[in-house]
Design a protein around this motif. Structure first.
Motif: not given
Length: 736
Positions: A367-368, A371, A389, A398, A438-439, A464
């Motif tokens: 995922k990173t 991104l 986030s 992040l 994120d998260e 994400v």
């Protein structure tokens, strides 16, 4: 009944829920002449009492009894908090931290000057305090104001104690209503639950019953319905079906079968709830009004974004920038995307061509990397990206992963504590072409509404998160609803990359997520199991692993690098008991180490603490972790350092926003990562042993994961794939 008077020497135990207290009392009279530390001079007092502090003087009414193990005790049935009369009692009373501005040293000097007349001087002629060395007019003014407030609080407390209100809550009531405190309590006790953090329906109801309000009074029925809905939101529900709401309310307030029709209509008339038919064949859904508005707002704004590329005369800049791209060439030849897997390449394309897109997948699936590719492509074409986030820890991760600045959602939206609102909204949208959050599994409905209100009609949003993790602590199931709705494009990454697959943490996380038991190879360097079937022995083993084994073998700091995550709060291996044991092992009392009891919990300088409420004024939020660096008994403040940039000062009255965090619940760990995680797992946790709970706990570990407990409990969790249903209408609204 017998009567006993004396000063509180120390609090041995206090249960904040029912007030049950065990304390040691230094009695007035002949015993008081003995040495202060002579245990034989102290009397054990037990009973349901208000929250007390060492140094307070009490008149207790009750009976003497002989306990089989602990000997003679005084069982108190009624207590009056009185002012001490002896010089020693006055000295300890003033030095206990009850009067802001006076600590032990200052109390010694004041009592040396005025002896047994000290309290009369403070009460009647406080200007005489300037006769004491080191007390100037400013300090005297502070003491005078604090004494006046304490006196007013004591007057309120005398009445509130007869209604079963603890001293801690009495202070909160007084600070909220001041001179009108007793009037509010006597005329509208249920208002306390709406106005004051820390007072819920049960406390307000106890007061209401004490002042004689009937069990079926209209005010109680209205408050009961609101209480049931608030309890439901605490469980993650956005609404309750009307029949379930009525049944829950009847059970919660012990009036099963009661007709709540008029009470529900009254709540609707007042605008505090909304009823709505989400589907023709379903019963009406009953929402707390803020929840209804948030759900309608999120659904409406997402549908507007995904439905219109040209809104209010604005065109998506990213859509235009990538309109004529030959994707196959770009994704295979651009240095920022070369080497991506097919899944990752598809995710990049989806993020750059969809106004709203979800990127999901477990640990180690890239995922990173995906991104970073998205951000690089957007910036290479001169467009802007905002990274954010839900929590500070997640935002920091992040930022480290992307090499770009990332902020919490509150900082991104620029929360204004004074006004209680965000600077960015419909009239001042975020100035970014792409917003990456994120998260998102942590994102609750209310925060999602604030976020989407601030999205510019021309911007893109990339959400994400890991859809298989636990849902948000707050109400809603935003990430899963977006995926379930089918209205938003979803890119799911499933391929675990070789380097990640070499980690037993990541490999076992995926095994658990697929319903397989984790494995514990002998040669593993990051995943271990200590088998302990008994909960008490498991708790002892956890302490040993955290305090001794991990520091010795891995060189990690047990206070800063190791986090204990457990399924439940109660029980031998639950949050509460583990925090007591870990505090004793990792931060024991010591010479010069200041400590104070709050609601039965001892806070000690050096403790690891967690913020458990959003405090917009201070800029700290539910789940933030910090270290207690200072505790000032005179100023009645404590200081918690949350990170290198944030050192937050709390008044003692706000200490209920904090809780010990040597051990925290798995739910509270969402969005965080720790170098090492220790997870007790015993059959005592049966009610909460679920696959996504264990999966979430394992994925919190970066370098080391240690399970302590029984194989049976682990098997129960792995085999229990059921997720508690959350009532939410977001997916249905997104589908239209």
């Amino acid at each position: 009944m017998d009567t006993l008077t004396g000063a509180v020497e120390r609090i041995t135990f206090f249960n904040a829920e029912n007030g049950y207290t065990v304390l040691r009392l230094l009695p007035d009279g002949p015993r008081a002449g003995r040495m202060l530390r002579d245990e034989d001079a102290l009397i054990t007092v037990v009973g349901n009492l208000p929250e007390l502090q060492p140094g307070e003087h009490l008149t207790l009414h009750g009976r003497w009894s002989a306990h089989r193990d602990y000997g003679q005790q005084f069982k108190a049935e009624r207590v009056e908090q009185t002012l001490p009369a002896s010089v020693d009692g006055i000295r300890r009373y003033l030095g206990s931290g009850l009067i802001k501005g006076v600590g032990p040293a200052m109390a010694e000097r004041i009592v040396a000057a005025f002896g047994d007349k000290t309290l009369d001087v403070i009460d009647s002629t406080p200007e005489r305090l300037r006769e004491v060395a080191g007390l100037g007019s400013k300090r005297v003014g502070q003491i005078r104001a604090a004494w006046a407030e304490q006196k007013a609080i004591r007057d309120v407390m005398v009445t509130l104690q007869s209604y079963g209100v603890s001293s801690g809550l009495a202070v909160k009531i007084y600070k909220q209503y001041e001179g009108a405190s007793l009037q509010v309590v006597k005329t509208d006790p249920y208002r306390l639950a709406r106005d004051i953090v820390g007072i819920g329906f049960k406390t307000a109801d106890k007061i209401a019953r004490a002042i004689g309000l009937p069990a079926d009074s209209p005010a109680r029925l209205v408050a009961g319905l609101e209480y049931a809905l608030n309890e439901a939101t605490d469980d993650g529900h956005v609404y309750l079906p009307e029949p379930e709401l009525l049944a829950r309310t009847g059970d919660l307030i012990a009036l099963p079968g009661k007709d709540f029709t008029a009470a529900l209509a009254e709540l609707e008339t007042q605008g505090r709830v909304r009823r709505e038919k989400l589907a023709p064949d379903d019963p009406p859904a009953v929402y707390l009004t803020p929840m209804a508005l948030a759900e309608i707002g999120v659904a409406g704004r997402i549908r507007a974004l995904i439905g219109k590329q040209d809104l209010f005369g604005t065109v998506s800049k990213l859509a235009a920038a990538f309109a004529n791209v030959v994707w196959e060439h770009l994704l295979t030849h651009d240095p920022d995307t070369r080497g991506l897997s097919e899944e990752q390449a598809r995710a990049v394309r989806l993020a750059l061509t969809s106004k709203v897109c979800v990127l999901t997948g477990g640990p180690g699936v890239g995922k990173t990397t995906t991104l970073r590719a998205v951000v690089a492509l957007v910036e290479a074409r001169g467009h802007t990206v905002a990274l954010c986030s839900p929590t500070g820890r997640a935002a920091k991760r992040l930022s480290e992963a992307t090499g770009r600045p990332a902020k919490t959602l509150h900082r991104t939206l620029e929360f204004n504590p004074g006004e209680g609102s965000f600077s960015h909204g419909p009239n001042n949208p975020l100035p970014a072409d792409l917003i990456i959050v994120d998260e998102v599994s942590m994102l609750d409905l209310i925060m999602a509404n604030h976020l989407f209100k601030a999205i510019h009609p021309a911007a893109h949003v990339l959400l994400v998160g890991d859809v298989d993790q636990l849902p948000s602590v707050g109400a809603g199931d935003v990430l899963r609803d977006l995926v379930r709705s089918g209205a938003v494009p979803v890119a799911r990454l499933t391929q675990v990359f070789r380097q990640a697959a070499e980690s037993d943490i990541i490999a076992n996380a995926h095994r658990v997520n697929q319903g397989e038991s984790p494995q514990f190879p002998r040669e593993s360097e990051d995943f271990f199991l200590f088998v302990e079937d008994d909960p008490e022995r498991a708790a002892e083993r956890v302490v040993e692993v955290v305090a001794e084994r991990i520091p010795r073998r891995f060189g990690l700091d047990p206070l800063r690098d190791v986090q204990v995550l457990t399924p439940m709060r109660r029980g031998d291996a639950g949050v509460n008991r583990l925090n007591e044991k870990l505090q004793a092992a990792l931060n024991p009392p010591g010479y010069g180490k200041v400590e104070r009891a709050f609601a039965g919990r001892t806070f000690r300088v050096g403790d690891r603490l967690m913020q458990i409420q959003n405090d917009h004024r201070r800029g700290v939020y539910n789940g933030d972790l910090g270290l207690l660096t200072a505790l000032d008994l005179e100023a009645q403040t404590l200081i918690v350092q949350f990170d290198a940039e944030r050192e937050i000062v709390y008044d003692f009255a706000d200490a209920d926003q904090l809780t010990p965090a040597f051990a925290v619940s798995i739910h509270k760990s969402q969005g965080s990562e720790y170098p090492a995680v220790v997870i007790p797992l015993v059959t005592q946790h049966y009610l909460l042993l679920q696959r996504n709970l264990l999966y979430t706990a394992i994925t919190r570990a970066k370098k080391l994961c240690v399970l302590v407990g029984s194989r049976r409990a682990m098997a129960i969790a792995v085999n229990n794939a059921e997720q508690a249903r959350r009532y939410s209408g977001l997916a249905a609204r997104l589908r239209g």
